[in-house]
Scaffold this motif. Structure first.
Motif, mmCIF file in Angstrom:
data_model
loop_
_atom_site.group_PDB
_atom_site.id
_atom_site.type_symbol
_atom_site.label_atom_id
_atom_site.label_comp_id
_atom_site.label_asym_id
_atom_site.label_seq_id
_atom_site.Cartn_x
_atom_site.Cartn_y
_atom_site.Cartn_z
ATOM 1 N N ARG A 1 0.927 -1.288 0.093
ATOM 2 C CA ARG A 1 0.089 0.067 -0.057
ATOM 3 C C ARG A 1 0.713 1.365 -0.089
ATOM 4 N NH1 ARG A 1 -3.722 -3.566 3.187
ATOM 5 N NH2 ARG A 1 -2.432 -2.923 5.021
ATOM 6 N N ARG A 2 1.949 1.286 0.681
ATOM 7 C CA ARG A 2 2.878 2.208 0.906
ATOM 8 C C ARG A 2 3.594 2.592 -0.642
ATOM 9 N NH1 ARG A 2 3.062 7.263 2.478
ATOM 10 N NH2 ARG A 2 5.470 8.146 2.381
ATOM 11 N N ILE A 3 3.868 1.587 -1.238
ATOM 12 C CA ILE A 3 4.613 1.588 -2.681
ATOM 13 C C ILE A 3 3.623 2.331 -3.409
ATOM 14 C CG2 ILE A 3 5.536 0.181 -4.474
ATOM 15 C CD1 ILE A 3 6.754 -1.612 -2.460
ATOM 16 N N ASN A 4 2.578 1.874 -3.482
ATOM 17 C CA ASN A 4 1.345 2.218 -4.346
ATOM 18 C C ASN A 4 1.185 3.929 -3.982
ATOM 19 O OD1 ASN A 4 0.874 -0.065 -5.784
ATOM 20 N ND2 ASN A 4 -0.753 -0.764 -4.359
ATOM 21 N N ARG A 5 1.003 4.214 -3.042
ATOM 22 C CA ARG A 5 0.813 5.656 -2.690
ATOM 23 C C ARG A 5 1.888 6.703 -3.043
ATOM 24 N NH1 ARG A 5 -1.389 3.686 2.512
ATOM 25 N NH2 ARG A 5 0.484 3.961 3.582
ATOM 26 N N ILE A 6 3.006 6.043 -2.882
ATOM 27 C CA ILE A 6 4.538 6.635 -3.356
ATOM 28 C C ILE A 6 4.365 7.136 -4.943
ATOM 29 C CG2 ILE A 6 6.802 6.611 -3.554
ATOM 30 C CD1 ILE A 6 7.164 5.184 -0.912
ATOM 31 N N LYS A 7 3.994 5.767 -5.737
ATOM 32 C CA LYS A 7 3.926 5.806 -6.907
ATOM 33 C C LYS A 7 2.766 6.626 -7.625
ATOM 34 C CE LYS A 7 6.068 1.420 -8.014
ATOM 35 N NZ LYS A 7 5.833 0.037 -8.381
ATOM 36 N N GLU A 8 1.652 6.654 -6.768
ATOM 37 C CA GLU A 8 0.459 7.718 -7.259
ATOM 38 C C GLU A 8 0.985 8.905 -6.935
ATOM 39 O OE1 GLU A 8 -2.926 6.107 -5.052
ATOM 40 O OE2 GLU A 8 -2.862 4.293 -6.198
ATOM 41 N N GLY A 9 1.475 9.263 -5.987
ATOM 42 C CA GLY A 9 1.895 10.696 -5.675
ATOM 43 C C GLY A 9 3.202 11.288 -6.259
ATOM 44 N N GLY A 10 4.050 10.219 -6.844
ATOM 45 C CA GLY A 10 5.004 10.737 -7.310
ATOM 46 C C GLY A 10 6.256 11.326 -6.546
ATOM 47 N N LYS A 11 6.340 11.115 -5.170
ATOM 48 C CA LYS A 11 7.070 11.611 -4.292
ATOM 49 C C LYS A 11 8.118 10.705 -3.565
ATOM 50 C CE LYS A 11 7.128 14.290 0.008
ATOM 51 N NZ LYS A 11 6.478 14.954 1.046
ATOM 52 N N THR A 12 9.347 10.575 -4.020
ATOM 53 C CA THR A 12 10.361 9.853 -3.274
ATOM 54 C C THR A 12 11.221 10.466 -2.646
ATOM 55 O OG1 THR A 12 11.669 9.762 -5.256
ATOM 56 C CG2 THR A 12 10.008 8.084 -5.102
ATOM 57 N N SER A 13 11.811 10.076 -1.514
ATOM 58 C CA SER A 13 13.015 10.727 -0.681
ATOM 59 C C SER A 13 13.920 9.434 -0.016
ATOM 60 C CB SER A 13 12.289 11.422 0.333
ATOM 61 O OG SER A 13 11.578 10.618 1.418
ATOM 62 N N ASN A 14 14.677 10.156 0.583
ATOM 63 C CA ASN A 14 15.529 9.424 1.479
ATOM 64 C C ASN A 14 15.260 8.480 2.490
ATOM 65 O OD1 ASN A 14 17.892 9.400 -0.798
ATOM 66 N ND2 ASN A 14 18.437 11.460 0.240
ATOM 67 N N ASN A 15 14.002 9.136 3.070
ATOM 68 C CA ASN A 15 13.479 8.719 4.127
ATOM 69 C C ASN A 15 12.916 7.099 3.866
ATOM 70 O OD1 ASN A 15 13.569 10.882 5.707
ATOM 71 N ND2 ASN A 15 11.567 11.755 4.900
ATOM 72 N N ALA A 16 12.892 6.379 5.084
ATOM 73 C CA ALA A 16 12.550 4.763 4.720
ATOM 74 C C ALA A 16 11.310 4.706 4.205
ATOM 75 C CB ALA A 16 12.852 4.121 6.079
ATOM 76 N N GLU A 17 10.360 5.479 4.627
ATOM 77 C CA GLU A 17 8.822 5.241 4.157
ATOM 78 C C GLU A 17 8.700 5.800 2.868
ATOM 79 O OE1 GLU A 17 6.074 7.772 6.214
ATOM 80 O OE2 GLU A 17 7.809 9.322 6.530
ATOM 81 N N ASP A 18 9.581 6.529 2.149
ATOM 82 C CA ASP A 18 9.453 6.818 0.660
ATOM 83 C C ASP A 18 10.492 6.338 -0.030
ATOM 84 O OD1 ASP A 18 7.318 8.543 1.628
ATOM 85 O OD2 ASP A 18 8.643 10.174 2.007
#
Length: 613
Positions: free
Chosen positions: A50-67
């Motif tokens: 679910r977290r991966i899908n939210r990141i891909k839908e939002g297009g937001k990545t970072s060095n934080n573990a959750e992103d």
């Protein structure tokens, strides 16, 4: 499983050198993921997906573990491997324990309740248990908050019947509050450990409760590891179960351990302990050791005995027994033609049979269908608890059955209906009058109910008493309690019917204003003053606690935002938090003031008058 533990620990130690703020964010995410995995690999897999899908839908990545997509994909791959290759040692241990107990899910096997926090875990267990033990849908049921109230009620009722086909019930914590699962079930598994003692106690109380006829067995599935860091986490969770057992053995309250009195607050405290690797989370919360010296007064062989002469205040009644009262109730209704003679009768003076007439059936339309006899059928109400209890036991043997005997008491819907009919037969705004030869000649005793409510409308003082008056005018003597009045003049005995003349009633009516004044000044005002002093002391203690809480809340707020740049958003956030604290202070303070206020006038009602001329 070992690879996944290493990855979880990697998350917990992630980015220590990049600032405390970022570290805490990653720690919270890793703790949440760790908690999901401790429930089941599927729960962790679904959380990451679910977290991966939210990141891909939002297009937001970072060095934080959750992103961090790369890190999350790596974890997801490991979890998929564990699930597909059945490398889940926790489930395997659970399965082996069931086999060791001789359980195979067949009709002859005992019933088992399994608690898990995550719905994904419940589905995971359901799928695997059905395959491994060849269970059908009737043998295994799931209970969770996603079910409707009717579905939940039906499932619990089915599980509590002797002829139920359910052998194993998988439930979330929706089944840990107010649900009776102890009928024909005495084995329970905590598949995962809730991070709250309150929740754990609530879970265990589903089968370990009054009415359980077998010794309850409660199992915990707790992982062990020698890996640094993870080892401490497991110890903390294991200590939760030990502390709950310690509280249980001492007949204590689990909520009193942390003194937070809220399951969510307890979960946060455990999370902080895991983040800080603090195994001393229970330090200072140990239950006191009580020695024989403490109990029996040191070295002395002599103990001072104390016997309370009246440990239970006897009931005040005009009847020798409840049976006599209900017998009179039925006879009075029949005499007033409010009930036909064949509608009710006592059988062998042990239980009451009441016909389910059209009127009664219409009034009690909302009772469960199973609890009602057919039209013109019979309600059987018994005063004997054993008779009712045995009837309940028999009814639990088959689904859809209801106890043939129900308890005879004043709150039973049938009895409340009969009492309402009796009350309706008495004119409103009148008091019953009786002429009694044992009362001093020339006096009248007014039986009064006095009640004082607080500002919330709750009754705080409720008292029955008697005001003795001279019929010629004036107070005869000081007010008397209703109990003393009844005993003094033998009111509970059968009284002879005596003629009451209209001029006597006029004399009694003329005294009413003075009676009310005396009742207020000489009885209720005194009780009200004494109670008010007690409540003012309680209010003072509460106000002091509220001040301490306000200071603590503001200190915590200051500490939380002390190292945060004071941007416009942060300032608004601080203002919102301060208003929230002030709102709680204001509302709580006003509520407790209203709760402990006795400024209202006493409400007085004349119930009856006994006189002698």
């Amino acid at each position: 499983m070992k690879r996944f533990r290493l990855l979880i620990w990697k998350l917990k130690k992630n980015l220590f050198d990049e600032g405390a703020r970022k570290e805490k964010r990653d720690l919270l995410f890793s703790i949440g993921l760790f908690k999901a995995y401790m429930s089941s690999p599927l729960a962790a897999f679904q959380s990451i997906s679910r977290r991966i899908n939210r990141i891909k839908e939002g297009g937001k990545t970072s060095n934080n573990a959750e992103d961090n997509i790369l890190l999350l994909e790596e974890l997801k791959t490991d979890l998929q491997y564990i699930i597909e290759n059945k490398k889940d040692s926790k489930y395997q241990s659970f399965k082996e324990k069931l086999i060791e107990l001789g359980w195979s899910g067949r009709t002859k096997d005992t019933r088992i309740v399994v608690f898990a926090e995550r719905i994904d875990t419940i589905h995971y267990l359901s799928e695997n248990l059905k395959k491994d033990f060849e269970l059908d849908d009737d043998s295994l049921k799931t209970f969770h908050g996603g079910l409707s109230d009717m579905e939940q009620q039906s499932l619990v009722e089915d599980f509590g019947k002797k002829d139920s086909k359910i052998r194993i019930l998988l439930t979330s914590d929706a089944g840990s509050q107010g649900v009776n699962l102890h009928f024909y079930c005495h084995i329970m598994f905590n598949y995962d450990i809730p991070w709250s003692l309150i929740t754990l106690e609530q879970r265990n109380g589903r089968i370990d409760r009054y009415g359980q006829t077998e010794t309850p067995f409660i199992h915990y599935l707790i992982a062990k590891s020698d890996m640094e860091g993870i080892k401490t986490d497991f110890h903390i969770l294991e200590n939760l179960t030990k502390k709950e057992e310690e509280v249980y053995n001492s007949l204590g309250d689990a909520a009193s351990v942390f003194k937070l009195y809220d399951s969510k607050s307890e979960e946060i405290k455990v999370e902080e302990a895991i983040m800080e690797q603090n195994e001393d989370i229970f330090f200072g919360f140990a239950l006191p050791d009580v020695s024989d010296d403490d109990l029996f007064g040191g070295d002395s062989d002599v103990t001072t005995s104390f016997v309370e002469p009246e440990p239970i205040v006897p009931e005040l009644s005009l009847y020798a027994s409840d049976g006599d009262y209900y017998q009179d109730l039925i006879e009075q209704l029949k005499a007033e033609r409010l009930m036909e003679y064949d509608e009710a009768e006592f059988v062998d003076a042990t239980y009451l049979e009441i016909k389910n007439t059209k009127e009664l059936n219409r009034v009690l339309f909302d009772l469960p269908k199973e609890s009602k006899p057919t039209l013109n059928g019979t309600y059987r109400l018994s005063l004997d608890k054993n008779t009712v209890q045995n009837a309940i036991v028999e009814a639990r043997k088959q689904k859809g059955e209801w106890a043939k005997f129900q308890i005879l008491y004043d709150l039973h819907p049938v009895i409340r209906f009969l009492m309402t009919k009796l009350e309706a037969s008495v004119d409103k705004e009148v008091a019953l009058v009786a002429r009694h030869g044992k009362i001093p000649i020339g006096t009248a005793w007014y039986v009064i109910h006095g009640q004082v409510s607080n500002n919330l409308g709750q009754s705080v003082i409720s008292d029955f008493f008697a005001i003795p008056m001279k019929i010629a005018g004036g107070l005869h003597e000081k007010p008397d309690s209703l109990r003393d009045f009844i005993q003094r003049f033998a009111i509970e005995q059968n009284l002879l019917t005596q003629q009451i003349e209209e001029e006597h009633l006029e004399s009694l009516r003329a005294l009413l204003p003075d009676v009310i004044d005396f009742a207020k000044l000489m009885h209720m005002d005194q009780k009200q003053q004494i109670k008010q002093l007690e409540m003012e002391k309680q209010l003072a203690v509460y106000v002091e606690k509220l001040k301490n809480w306000e200071k603590s809340a503001k200190d915590h707020l200051e500490l939380t935002f002390s190292d945060v740049p004071q941007t416009g958003f942060i300032k608004r956030r601080i203002e919102d938090e301060e208003r929230y604290v002030e709102t709680i202070i204001s509302q709580s303070s006003q509520y407790f003031k209203d709760l402990n206020s006795l400024n209202n006038e006493a409400h007085l009602k004349v119930i009856a008058v006994f006189y002698n001329l």
